[in-house]
Design an enzyme around this catalytic site. Structure first.
Site, PDB file in Angstrom:
ATOM      1  N   GLY A  14      -8.438   4.255  12.729  1.00 56.16           N
ATOM      2  CA  GLY A  14      -7.557   5.043  13.587  1.00 56.16           C
ATOM      3  C   GLY A  14      -7.949   4.814  15.032  1.00 56.16           C
ATOM      4  N   TYR A  67     -12.750   3.921  11.828  1.00 58.84           N
ATOM      5  CA  TYR A  67     -12.709   5.354  12.165  1.00 58.84           C
ATOM      6  C   TYR A  67     -13.114   6.192  10.962  1.00 58.84           C
ATOM      7  CZ  TYR A  67     -10.784   9.793  13.869  1.00 58.84           C
ATOM      8  OH  TYR A  67     -10.628  11.089  14.268  1.00 58.84           O
ATOM      9  N   HIS A  82     -13.154  -4.325   9.129  1.00 58.29           N
ATOM     10  CA  HIS A  82     -11.946  -4.108   8.319  1.00 58.29           C
ATOM     11  C   HIS A  82     -11.897  -5.055   7.114  1.00 58.29           C
ATOM     12  CE1 HIS A  82      -9.799  -1.308  10.986  1.00 58.29           C
ATOM     13  NE2 HIS A  82     -10.534  -1.882  11.923  1.00 58.29           N
ATOM     14  N   GLU A 137      -9.731  -5.030   4.788  1.00 63.60           N
ATOM     15  CA  GLU A 137      -8.359  -5.216   4.308  1.00 63.60           C
ATOM     16  C   GLU A 137      -7.645  -6.410   4.935  1.00 63.60           C
ATOM     17  OE1 GLU A 137      -9.498  -2.916   6.280  1.00 63.60           O
ATOM     18  OE2 GLU A 137      -8.036  -2.149   7.703  1.00 63.60           O
ATOM     19  N   ASP A 167      16.110  -5.139  -2.632  1.00 62.61           N
ATOM     20  CA  ASP A 167      15.827  -3.823  -3.199  1.00 62.61           C
ATOM     21  C   ASP A 167      16.940  -3.343  -4.132  1.00 62.61           C
ATOM     22  OD1 ASP A 167      13.696  -4.063  -1.545  1.00 62.61           O
ATOM     23  OD2 ASP A 167      14.384  -2.610  -0.057  1.00 62.61           O
ATOM     24  N   LYS A 211       7.004  -4.140  -1.027  1.00 59.69           N
ATOM     25  CA  LYS A 211       7.999  -5.217  -1.132  1.00 59.69           C
ATOM     26  C   LYS A 211       7.554  -6.359  -2.055  1.00 59.69           C
ATOM     27  CE  LYS A 211      12.033  -6.453   0.615  1.00 59.69           C
ATOM     28  NZ  LYS A 211      13.148  -5.558   0.943  1.00 59.69           N
TER      29      LYS A 211
END
Ligand code: XMP
Length: 508
Positions: free
Chosen positions: A55, A83, A169, A171, A227, A366
């Protein structure tokens, strides 16, 4: 029967979705909640683990996003990222302050691999850092687990309590072994069994839809986008021949697209209704050149056509929608996006009385929607389609629209997509735009005064920002030759060399 769940608590980081996706890629279901979700509510999800996101704030600043200290006492393993790590440290009595230097970008990190989080990794790792604050003092019971040159406490853990923190990070792909670190957290620490996969998801959803709808019928507005197409395929599997799909063809689809959609869905076990409303849309748009007005007219006309068709079908009890997880996250509301705005035009008819709403892909990202579509037997060209705006080519024709301009653009656009589609390194989105600029040219012995087409091709991860693609000149040359030779009314091709920002991907 439900999956093991890892909760991602969001503290305002830009990576919450990425973290949740990484967890799912590791075959563990994940769900994003706001960082201030009460502990009691968190417990209701029965999570096997919790990840605290990064964050932009400082944990010690007034009004900074926070959580209760009890969160760290519920006995569920927690991984704090950036964070999230600092918050854990701050709440548990450690020392977080502004560092002497900020670290941004990839850096080398020395890790201590003798713990569950870093098990199996080499001591030297490349990681992505993005912080100014850092940890100066560990909370009681914690040990340092990694260091960089500028950040002596780049990871910590209290193995007994199952609490871990990473200043970097894991990710993002820039952290080379980030996926492995997340896997380690899930499998070595949280006890994940890897019970989340698309086959099970489909089975579970099919059972849920059958249970919910019983022997009643379902109505779906099918646009032919990824979708709504996957949604239709899902429903035809769950409720064979009890689904009605209305495909409103506004006349602004790409070359042959309407026919392809009809071809695919008229073979499925559902009732497929194609409404050719192109004349009607063109009439409404006559004389209109303002982009926003065009979008609004197309949106409201779409709803009218849909409503008229639906009324003719008599009572249909359920409405299906192709809402996906990012729609819900973006709406900032984890309860329900009541009605997914179809074609971004403000929603389907609220006046129609439905008993309920069915949203079979509501929980999916997605890439998961595409995986489900593949398993449900949809052709890959449909599943991997580029994003295409609801108002279609109407917003790729600058200024007033006419049937002739639509046809011209359709042909030019098909050439652009065919040629750029051959590149090994494909842009993420590529198409043609028809400007309302006409210029002088020569053809044979004659002078022409024809339209200019723009070729747009961008590289992007998320479409929020984009870079124009450095397309080889050879390809551009072929596109230019082919369009000017094959499409009447176009005598000039230009290439759009602007990034987003300052431009947008679309021209209107
Ligand atoms: P912009 O032009 O805003 O586009 O940079 C970002 C992405 O969104 C797509 N886009 C739309 N998608 N309805 C949609 O479903 C729309 O009205 C719409 N307008 C833009 C655009 O193609 C790009 O991928």
């Amino acid at each position: 029967m439900s999956n093991q769940t890892v909760l991602v608590l969001d503290f305002g980081g830009q990576y919450k979705e990425l973290i949740a996706r990484r967890v799912r890629e590791a075959n563990v279901f994940s769900y994003i909640l706001s960082g201030d979700t009460p502990v009691e509510k968190i417990k209701e999800y029965n999570p096997i683990g919790i990840i605290l996101t990064g964050g932009p704030s400082s944990v010690y600043a007034d009004g900074a996003p926070s959580c209760k200290r009890d969160l760290f006492e519920i006995g569920v393993p927690i991984l704090g990222i950036c964070y999230g790590m600092q918050l854990m440290c701050h709440k548990l009595g450690g020392d977080v302050r502004e560092g002497e230097v900020s670290e941004y970008g990839q850096t080398i990190c020395n890790i201590e691999p003798c713990n569950k989080l870093f098990a199996g990794l080499d001591r030297i790792q490349t990681v992505l850092m993005s912080h100014t604050d850092r940890i100066f003092g560990l909370p009681e019971g914690f040990e340092a687990m990694a260091a960089t040159n500028d950040c002596p406490l780049a990871a910590f853990g209290n193995e007994k309590a199952g609490l871990y923190g990473l200043q970097f990070h894991p990710e993002v792909i820039h952290t080379k072994n980030g996926k492995q670190i997340i896997r380690n957290f899930l499998y070595n620490i949280c006890g994940a069994t890897g019970d989340y996969n698309m086959t099970d998801y489909i089975e579970r959803q099919v059972a849920e839809i059958r249970e919910k709808v019983g022997d009643k019928r379902v109505l779906l507005a099918l646009s032919g986008g990824v979708d709504s197409s996957v949604c239709a395929a899902f429903l035809s599997k769950a409720l064979p021949n009890r689904v009605v799909c209305i495909f409103v063809d506004h006349g602004f689809m790409r070359l042959d697209e309407g026919d392809q959609i009809e071809e695919i869905f008229s073979k499925r076990e559902l009732k497929f209704i194609r409404v050719d409303a192109s004349e009607r849309f063109l009439t409404k748009l006559k004389g209109v050149s303002d982009p926003e007005t065009k979008r609004k007219i197309i949106g409201s006309e779409f709803i009218k056509v849909f409503e008229e068709q639906a009324k003719q079908l008599g009572d249909i009890e359920f409405l299906a929608q192709g809402t996906i997880y990012p729609d819900i996250i973006e709406s900032g509301n984890d309860k329900a996006a009541t009605i997914k705005s179809h074609h971004n035009v403000g929603g389907l008819p609220a006046i129609m009385n439905f008993e309920g709403i069915v949203e079979p892909i509501r929980g999916l990202f997605k890439d998961e929607v595409r995986a489900v579509g593949k398993q449900l037997g949809l052709p890959s060209y449909l599943i991997n389609r580029q994003p295409f705006p609801g108002p279609g080519l109407a917003i790729r024709i600058i200024g007033e629209i006419s049937k002739e301009k639509c046809d011209m653009l359709r042909e030019a656009d098909a050439i652009v997509r065919e040629e750029l589609g051959k590149l090994r390194n494909k842009p993420n989105q590529y198409f043609a735009v028809l400007t309302n600029v006409r210029s002088v040219g020569v053809m044979g012995d004659g002078r022409t005064y024809d339209y200019t087409v723009v070729v747009r091709a961008v590289k992007t991860d998320d479409f929020m920002t984009a870079e124009f693609m450095r397309v080889p000149y050879k390809t551009l040359e072929r596109i230019s030759r082919r369009i000017t030779n094959e499409v009447d009314g176009i005598n000039r091709i230009v290439y759009d060399i602007t990034d987003k920002p300052p431009s947008t991907v679309e021209w209107e």
